[in-house]
Design a protein around this motif. Sequence first.
Motif, PDB file in Angstrom:
ATOM      1  N   ARG A 138       0.780  -0.809   0.153  1.00 29.31           N
ATOM      2  CA  ARG A 138      -0.017   0.043   0.139  1.00 29.31           C
ATOM      3  C   ARG A 138       0.707   0.974  -0.484  1.00 29.31           C
ATOM      4  NH1 ARG A 138      -3.378  -4.181  -0.849  1.00 29.31           N
ATOM      5  NH2 ARG A 138      -4.608  -4.806   0.800  1.00 29.31           N
ATOM      6  N   ILE A 139       0.620   1.916  -1.266  1.00 24.02           N
ATOM      7  CA  ILE A 139       1.583   2.887  -0.950  1.00 24.02           C
ATOM      8  C   ILE A 139       1.021   4.436  -1.339  1.00 24.02           C
ATOM      9  CG2 ILE A 139       4.189   4.270  -3.043  1.00 24.02           C
ATOM     10  CD1 ILE A 139       4.099   1.044  -4.538  1.00 24.02           C
ATOM     11  N   GLU A 177      -3.746   4.706  -0.792  1.00 26.82           N
ATOM     12  CA  GLU A 177      -4.172   3.264  -0.888  1.00 26.82           C
ATOM     13  C   GLU A 177      -3.746   2.899   0.812  1.00 26.82           C
ATOM     14  OE1 GLU A 177      -0.791   1.353  -2.545  1.00 26.82           O
ATOM     15  OE2 GLU A 177      -0.874   1.666  -4.852  1.00 26.82           O
ATOM     16  N   PHE A 188       7.430   8.539  -1.088  1.00 27.81           N
ATOM     17  CA  PHE A 188       7.555   6.622  -1.729  1.00 27.81           C
ATOM     18  C   PHE A 188       6.327   7.521  -2.715  1.00 27.81           C
ATOM     19  CE2 PHE A 188       9.086   4.406   1.886  1.00 27.81           C
ATOM     20  CZ  PHE A 188       9.757   4.286   1.148  1.00 27.81           C
ATOM     21  N   GLU A 189       5.130   8.448  -1.900  1.00 26.34           N
ATOM     22  CA  GLU A 189       3.920   8.336  -3.538  1.00 26.34           C
ATOM     23  C   GLU A 189       4.593   9.146  -4.840  1.00 26.34           C
ATOM     24  OE1 GLU A 189       0.596  10.088  -2.467  1.00 26.34           O
ATOM     25  OE2 GLU A 189       1.072  10.027  -0.563  1.00 26.34           O
ATOM     26  N   ASP A 191       6.210   6.338  -6.832  1.00 29.96           N
ATOM     27  CA  ASP A 191       5.429   5.556  -7.509  1.00 29.96           C
ATOM     28  C   ASP A 191       4.201   6.418  -8.973  1.00 29.96           C
ATOM     29  OD1 ASP A 191       3.707   3.569  -7.371  1.00 29.96           O
ATOM     30  OD2 ASP A 191       1.867   4.214  -6.639  1.00 29.96           O
ATOM     31  N   THR A 192       4.422   7.980  -7.783  1.00 24.63           N
ATOM     32  CA  THR A 192       3.471   8.131  -9.422  1.00 24.63           C
ATOM     33  C   THR A 192       4.551   8.431 -10.587  1.00 24.63           C
ATOM     34  OG1 THR A 192       2.518   9.933  -7.465  1.00 24.63           O
ATOM     35  CG2 THR A 192       2.417  10.919 -10.222  1.00 24.63           C
ATOM     36  N   MET A 236       9.136   3.293  -8.923  1.00 16.97           N
ATOM     37  CA  MET A 236       8.461   1.560  -7.707  1.00 16.97           C
ATOM     38  C   MET A 236       7.165   0.669  -8.092  1.00 16.97           C
ATOM     39  SD  MET A 236       7.985   3.555  -3.462  1.00 16.97           S
ATOM     40  CE  MET A 236       8.688   1.323  -3.510  1.00 16.97           C
ATOM     41  N   SER A 237       7.987   0.661  -9.487  1.00 20.94           N
ATOM     42  CA  SER A 237       7.107  -0.427 -10.343  1.00 20.94           C
ATOM     43  C   SER A 237       6.960  -1.822  -9.336  1.00 20.94           C
ATOM     44  CB  SER A 237       7.794  -0.690 -11.776  1.00 20.94           C
ATOM     45  OG  SER A 237       7.095  -1.309 -12.251  1.00 20.94           O
ATOM     46  N   ARG A 238       5.728  -1.922  -9.588  1.00 16.48           N
ATOM     47  CA  ARG A 238       5.857  -3.196  -8.846  1.00 16.48           C
ATOM     48  C   ARG A 238       6.054  -4.376  -9.810  1.00 16.48           C
ATOM     49  NH1 ARG A 238       1.883  -0.202  -6.483  1.00 16.48           N
ATOM     50  NH2 ARG A 238       0.930  -0.717  -4.248  1.00 16.48           N
ATOM     51  N   GLN A 269      16.272  -2.801  -4.304  1.00 16.45           N
ATOM     52  CA  GLN A 269      15.625  -3.002  -3.419  1.00 16.45           C
ATOM     53  C   GLN A 269      15.896  -4.324  -2.635  1.00 16.45           C
ATOM     54  OE1 GLN A 269      11.558  -5.118  -3.595  1.00 16.45           O
ATOM     55  NE2 GLN A 269      12.902  -5.674  -5.126  1.00 16.45           N
TER      56      GLN A 269
END
Length: 384
Positions: free
Chosen positions: A232-233, A237, A252-253, A256-257, A261-263, A277
């Motif tokens: 939950r980033i 979330e 972190f947001e 991610d944006t 921080m691509s899953r 990581q």
Amino acid sequence: MTTRRNVLMILGGGVIAAAGGAGSWATTRDPSRARLPWETAKTVTPDSDPRRYALSHAILAPNPHNRQPWVADLSVDDEVTLFCQADRRLPHTDPFDRQITIGLGCFSELLIMAAAEAGYRVDANFFPAGEPQPRLDDRPVARFHFAPDAGVKRDPLFTQVFDRRSNKEPYDTTRPVPGAELQKIGNAVSHVDRGETVDPARTKQLRELAWQAMDIEMRTHRTAKESIDLLRIGKSEIEANPDGIDLPGPLFEALDTFGMMSRDDMLDTNSTVFKQQMDAMRGPFDTAMGFIWLKTQGNSRTGQIAAGRDYVRINLAATAQGIAMQPFSQALQEYEEMAPMFTKLRERLGIGTSETLQMFARIGYGSPQKPAPRWPVDTRIRSA
């Protein structure tokens, strides 16, 4: 899952600088609404219904991947019937629901403690319809009967409930944990057997073994994906789903944006993100200053519950001593790829052939942490 917060130190670059300069936006990114159950529990009184008072504290229990698998039924007066919500289990890293059952044991211990604080004795009947195997099912995990009892003994560990954390950050390697303090923590165990060490040489060996187990988990696609899917980033979330692995904060947001921080990249063992990581995740392992573990004879469901009850007790006892604690569960997990590390850790700790290693946690001195997100207590009550 060990913390991913340290990934920030490596992945940030210019995006971090940009996010850090976002001014007022950055100051609004704390997911405070997801932590409200910790504050709400402080205001609940047992006057109207001691069961709700107890539940408001029980939902603050530690549990694997913060899945919060508990569901309470209040349809019978003076009783709480506890169930496991099936879709909150971890089928890849916890294929037999052992860790989930331990989490339900943590919940149970806090419920019993809180009831005593309110002047109620709780008679607990675990798995009243039988122990489900090989996985949990829709049968009740426990039935708790509440009865007023002016003489019920209150547990001094209860005073630590609101300060208890699973501290996933690196610990201070300049501060050894005194053996006497570790002994005090271990003395909180009431239901199962324990072992512990702060010996530097042994601790170093256990650090490396624990890290090798994490490396296996992260390089096994299905087990790594189970954790990645629960990330939950950022504020939105986390507040929408206050469970799983939370990564709060504006940085972190921003990562991610901007796609940093691509899953998918986190799962790709050949990607730069994966390598960075893994480098960042090593910190907590390298800073363990000792370990404590819990074991049972056999591996019954009631034994797993007992291990959970004692795990939250030692976590509370560590809190009282100002000592941080975090489970390292990877080498305890029962899937094929982990089997070599599963065996090595048992051998290193001297776990007998008739025993089960239920919990293995690092200890040390860490920085203060905010409480983990929680679903409000009313969302965890099935009927009333």
